[in-house]
Structures are given as C-alpha cells and as structure tokens.
Motif scaffolding. Structure first.
Motif, PDB file in Angstrom:
ATOM      1  N   ALA A  66       1.782   4.260   4.618  1.00 18.13           N
ATOM      2  CA  ALA A  66       3.052   3.819   4.842  1.00 18.13           C
ATOM      3  C   ALA A  66       3.827   2.791   4.239  1.00 18.13           C
ATOM      4  CB  ALA A  66       2.857   3.442   6.193  1.00 18.13           C
ATOM      5  N   ALA A  67       3.379   1.807   3.372  1.00 19.04           N
ATOM      6  CA  ALA A  67       3.031   0.736   2.278  1.00 19.04           C
ATOM      7  C   ALA A  67       3.986   1.334   1.150  1.00 19.04           C
ATOM      8  CB  ALA A  67       2.323   0.004   2.355  1.00 19.04           C
ATOM      9  N   CYS A  68       3.462   2.587   0.964  1.00 17.24           N
ATOM     10  CA  CYS A  68       4.229   3.409  -0.056  1.00 17.24           C
ATOM     11  C   CYS A  68       5.165   4.053  -0.122  1.00 17.24           C
ATOM     12  CB  CYS A  68       3.569   4.669  -0.925  1.00 17.24           C
ATOM     13  SG  CYS A  68       1.961   4.285  -1.241  1.00 17.24           S
ATOM     14  N   LYS A  69       5.702   4.495   1.365  1.00 13.42           N
ATOM     15  CA  LYS A  69       7.116   5.002   1.224  1.00 13.42           C
ATOM     16  C   LYS A  69       8.008   3.804   1.510  1.00 13.42           C
ATOM     17  CE  LYS A  69       9.049   8.324   5.277  1.00 13.42           C
ATOM     18  NZ  LYS A  69       8.572   8.971   6.021  1.00 13.42           N
ATOM     19  N   ARG A  70       7.376   2.332   2.278  1.00 12.35           N
ATOM     20  CA  ARG A  70       8.845   1.935   2.414  1.00 12.35           C
ATOM     21  C   ARG A  70       9.355   1.445   0.828  1.00 12.35           C
ATOM     22  NH1 ARG A  70       4.656  -0.092   6.641  1.00 12.35           N
ATOM     23  NH2 ARG A  70       3.687  -1.092   5.051  1.00 12.35           N
ATOM     24  N   ALA A  71       7.937   1.380   0.192  1.00 11.21           N
ATOM     25  CA  ALA A  71       8.904   0.552  -1.172  1.00 11.21           C
ATOM     26  C   ALA A  71       9.303   1.940  -1.910  1.00 11.21           C
ATOM     27  CB  ALA A  71       7.129  -0.322  -2.017  1.00 11.21           C
ATOM     28  N   GLY A  72       9.439   3.036  -1.713  1.00  6.07           N
ATOM     29  CA  GLY A  72       9.831   4.418  -2.022  1.00  6.07           C
ATOM     30  C   GLY A  72       8.787   4.624  -3.836  1.00  6.07           C
ATOM     31  N   ARG A  73       7.511   4.202  -3.070  1.00  9.49           N
ATOM     32  CA  ARG A  73       6.595   4.459  -3.953  1.00  9.49           C
ATOM     33  C   ARG A  73       5.879   5.793  -3.646  1.00  9.49           C
ATOM     34  NH1 ARG A  73       2.883   0.023  -5.571  1.00  9.49           N
ATOM     35  NH2 ARG A  73       2.045   1.686  -7.602  1.00  9.49           N
ATOM     36  N   ASN A  74       4.962   6.860  -5.310  1.00 10.06           N
ATOM     37  CA  ASN A  74       4.037   7.820  -4.790  1.00 10.06           C
ATOM     38  C   ASN A  74       2.986   7.708  -3.869  1.00 10.06           C
ATOM     39  OD1 ASN A  74       2.904  10.049  -4.851  1.00 10.06           O
ATOM     40  ND2 ASN A  74       3.942  10.965  -7.113  1.00 10.06           N
ATOM     41  N   PRO A  75       2.463   7.687  -3.054  1.00 11.53           N
ATOM     42  CA  PRO A  75       1.491   6.927  -2.697  1.00 11.53           C
ATOM     43  C   PRO A  75       0.569   7.131  -3.941  1.00 11.53           C
ATOM     44  CG  PRO A  75       2.454   8.418  -1.318  1.00 11.53           C
ATOM     45  CD  PRO A  75       2.897   9.080  -2.355  1.00 11.53           C
ATOM     46  N   GLU A  76      -0.178   8.706  -4.789  1.00  7.90           N
ATOM     47  CA  GLU A  76      -0.938   9.187  -6.343  1.00  7.90           C
ATOM     48  C   GLU A  76      -1.061   7.506  -7.461  1.00  7.90           C
ATOM     49  OE1 GLU A  76      -0.289  12.271  -7.689  1.00  7.90           O
ATOM     50  OE2 GLU A  76      -0.454  13.884  -5.317  1.00  7.90           O
ATOM     51  N   GLU A  77       0.154   6.942  -7.288  1.00  3.92           N
ATOM     52  CA  GLU A  77       0.116   5.576  -7.614  1.00  3.92           C
ATOM     53  C   GLU A  77      -1.108   4.880  -7.509  1.00  3.92           C
ATOM     54  OE1 GLU A  77       3.986   4.019  -8.475  1.00  3.92           O
ATOM     55  OE2 GLU A  77       5.312   5.634  -8.501  1.00  3.92           O
ATOM     56  N   VAL A  78      -1.199   4.550  -6.434  1.00  5.42           N
ATOM     57  CA  VAL A  78      -2.206   3.855  -5.260  1.00  5.42           C
ATOM     58  C   VAL A  78      -3.245   3.838  -5.054  1.00  5.42           C
ATOM     59  CG1 VAL A  78      -2.332   1.269  -4.223  1.00  5.42           C
ATOM     60  CG2 VAL A  78      -0.123   2.681  -4.282  1.00  5.42           C
ATOM     61  N   THR A  79      -4.718   3.180  -6.150  1.00  6.82           N
ATOM     62  CA  THR A  79      -6.028   3.798  -6.093  1.00  6.82           C
ATOM     63  C   THR A  79      -6.874   3.168  -5.061  1.00  6.82           C
ATOM     64  OG1 THR A  79      -6.076   4.767  -8.367  1.00  6.82           O
ATOM     65  CG2 THR A  79      -8.164   3.846  -7.356  1.00  6.82           C
ATOM     66  N   LEU A  80      -7.334   3.413  -4.202  1.00  8.25           N
ATOM     67  CA  LEU A  80      -8.022   2.834  -3.110  1.00  8.25           C
ATOM     68  C   LEU A  80      -9.665   2.140  -3.749  1.00  8.25           C
ATOM     69  CD1 LEU A  80      -8.418   1.606  -0.599  1.00  8.25           C
ATOM     70  CD2 LEU A  80      -9.323   4.127   0.121  1.00  8.25           C
ATOM     71  N   ILE A  81      -9.799   1.175  -4.257  1.00 10.66           N
ATOM     72  CA  ILE A  81     -11.363   0.943  -4.658  1.00 10.66           C
ATOM     73  C   ILE A  81     -12.175   0.205  -2.840  1.00 10.66           C
ATOM     74  CG2 ILE A  81     -12.711  -0.491  -5.938  1.00 10.66           C
ATOM     75  CD1 ILE A  81     -10.320  -0.129  -7.220  1.00 10.66           C
ATOM     76  N   ALA A  82     -12.932   1.384  -2.407  1.00 11.55           N
ATOM     77  CA  ALA A  82     -13.584   0.750  -1.617  1.00 11.55           C
ATOM     78  C   ALA A  82     -14.736  -0.561  -2.127  1.00 11.55           C
ATOM     79  CB  ALA A  82     -14.676   1.723  -1.037  1.00 11.55           C
ATOM     80  N   VAL A  83     -14.582  -1.684  -1.320  1.00 13.42           N
ATOM     81  CA  VAL A  83     -15.531  -2.583  -1.501  1.00 13.42           C
ATOM     82  C   VAL A  83     -16.829  -2.987  -1.174  1.00 13.42           C
ATOM     83  CG1 VAL A  83     -15.781  -5.346  -1.586  1.00 13.42           C
ATOM     84  CG2 VAL A  83     -13.271  -4.103  -2.359  1.00 13.42           C
ATOM     85  N   SER A  84     -17.529  -2.204  -1.881  1.00 11.44           N
ATOM     86  CA  SER A  84     -19.129  -2.496  -1.351  1.00 11.44           C
ATOM     87  C   SER A  84     -20.128  -2.862  -0.988  1.00 11.44           C
ATOM     88  CB  SER A  84     -19.696  -1.272  -1.452  1.00 11.44           C
ATOM     89  OG  SER A  84     -19.563  -0.631  -2.737  1.00 11.44           O
ATOM     90  N   LYS A  85     -19.534  -4.065  -1.804  1.00 11.64           N
ATOM     91  CA  LYS A  85     -20.895  -5.244  -1.979  1.00 11.64           C
ATOM     92  C   LYS A  85     -21.137  -5.721  -0.660  1.00 11.64           C
ATOM     93  CE  LYS A  85     -17.442  -8.599  -0.550  1.00 11.64           C
ATOM     94  NZ  LYS A  85     -16.520 -10.086  -1.530  1.00 11.64           N
TER      95      LYS A  85
END
Length: 231
Positions: free
Chosen positions: A15-34
């Motif tokens: 949804a954030a990508c859509k608001r910014a007119g960005r392709n969701p594939e441009e953003v990588t999710l890093i799961a912080v597992s500490k």
C-alpha cells in the motif's frame, strides 16, 4: 502468528508503494530476527522470507550455522572492529559501517578471505547522541575515502531514525537521507553503486517506503515483542 504478521506487513508495504507510485519489487523486507529462536525464524522462512537481520555477531554466526544455507543474513547492529573477521563471510550486507576505521578493518579481513564485502554507510541524520553513524555533512568525504578500498563495495546508505510515537515525525529524516543518496548517485564515484537505501523499522517503515527506502528492517511487526534467548 508469524505468517499472519508477515502478510499484514507485506500488505502495508504494498500500500505504501502504491501511494508513492513505486513498484513493490523495489523494496526488500528484512525480518529482524535478533533475540528470536530458530523456530520463529523457520516459520518466517517457510512463509517465504529469505532476508534476516541480526544485531550481534555471535547470534548471526550461530544462526548462520543452524539455519538453511540460502538465508541472506544482514548485519544491522553496531559492529566492533575486533569482530569483523567472524562475520565477514557470513553477512551478505553490513548495514552499519559507521567509521572509516571500521571500513579499513573490513577491507583487511575481506582481503584475507579473497572476497569483496558489500556495505552500507550508517548516517546519523538526526544527530542523536545515543546513535552511531556519520553526520550527514561528513558522509561524502567518508564515501570517497572508503571507495578507494578494493575489497569493500559501497552499496548505499542506512539510517536509524529516532523513536517516535507518530511516524510522520520521521518523514523529514528519511527525506533528507534520500536527497543525499540521490545526490551521491549523480556523482558517479568509482567503486560506489549507491543503489540501496536502508531505512524504516516497525514503527515507521511505511513512511520510509514513501520516501524511497529500498530495504526496510522489521522485527516486532513480524515476530511480536522481543524474545530473549537463554544464552
């Protein structure tokens, strides 16, 4: 719980990508597992996550040994120079390079193992005393100095924004780093790729995405409140 939380995070990212007119594939999710046990990490892995972030070298090394080989481990916490050799061949990306001295140590350890280490420079945009990182005005000279190291490759920038109740308060921080990042891209410095912008955590990753983040570091939003292992 982890799978449901992941779906919620990914939906918000989209949804954030859509608001910014960005392709969701441009953003990588890093799961912080500490501090999270292997069982929880395995649950996220089963749900498709491959990028995990750790704060402590020892924990990253232990999990690197115990969990699937195709996991991409990110070193996101403060890295002491005497621990670089332990993590140099295990982390795909070191987000938290906060001094030229640390970069030189990474160069030495990478050279010993005949590899090139991918790094991000940590920038303390808000200039908080409690945080590590370069001040914005000193970052370009640091980039140019570190770019001369043959076994280190600068891939971009990282910041840890202040802890705030309202994520909108961090928008100026993200905007300022994004503007600097674009400026650095335009200078075409040798040995500097400048294609990664690591900013945004559980409380503000949507705003960070709207302001250009390519990597977001989400822990509590995926795994719930912090879990301390008995070590």
């Amino acid at each position: 719980m982890v799978k449901e939380n992941l779906e919620e995070v990914k939906s918000r990212m989209s949804a954030a990508c859509k608001r910014a007119g960005r392709n969701p594939e441009e953003v990588t999710l890093i799961a912080v597992s500490k501090t999270k046990p292997s069982a929880m990490i395995s649950e996220a892995y089963s749900a498709g996550v491959r990028d995990f972030g750790e704060n402590k070298v020892q924990e990253l090394c232990e999990k690197h040994l115990a969990l699937p080989e195709d996991i991409r481990w990110h070193m996101i916490g403060h890295l002491q120079r005497n621990k670089v050799k332990q993590v140099i061949d295990k982390a795909v990306l070191i987000h938290s390079v906060d001094s030229v001295r640390l970069a030189v140590q990474i160069e030495e350890e990478a050279a010993r193992k005949s590899l090139v280490a991918d790094i991000l420079l940590e920038v303390n945009v808000a200039e908080e005393d409690s945080k590590y990182g370069f001040k914005l005005e000193g970052t370009e000279s640091a980039i140019r100095e570190i770019a001369s190291l043959p076994h280190v490759r600068i891939k971009g920038l990282m910041t840890i924004a202040p802890f705030v109740e309202n994520s909108e308060e961090n928008r100026p921080v993200f905007k300022k780093l994004r503007q600097f990042y674009v400026d650095m891209q335009s200078k075409n410095i040798d040995n500097v790729n400048m294609n990664m912008l690591s900013m945004g955590m559980t409380g503000d990753y949507e705003v960070a995405i709207e302001e250009g983040a390519t990597l977001v570091r989400v822990g509590t939003g995926i795994f719930g409140t912090r879990y301390y292992m008995n070590t």
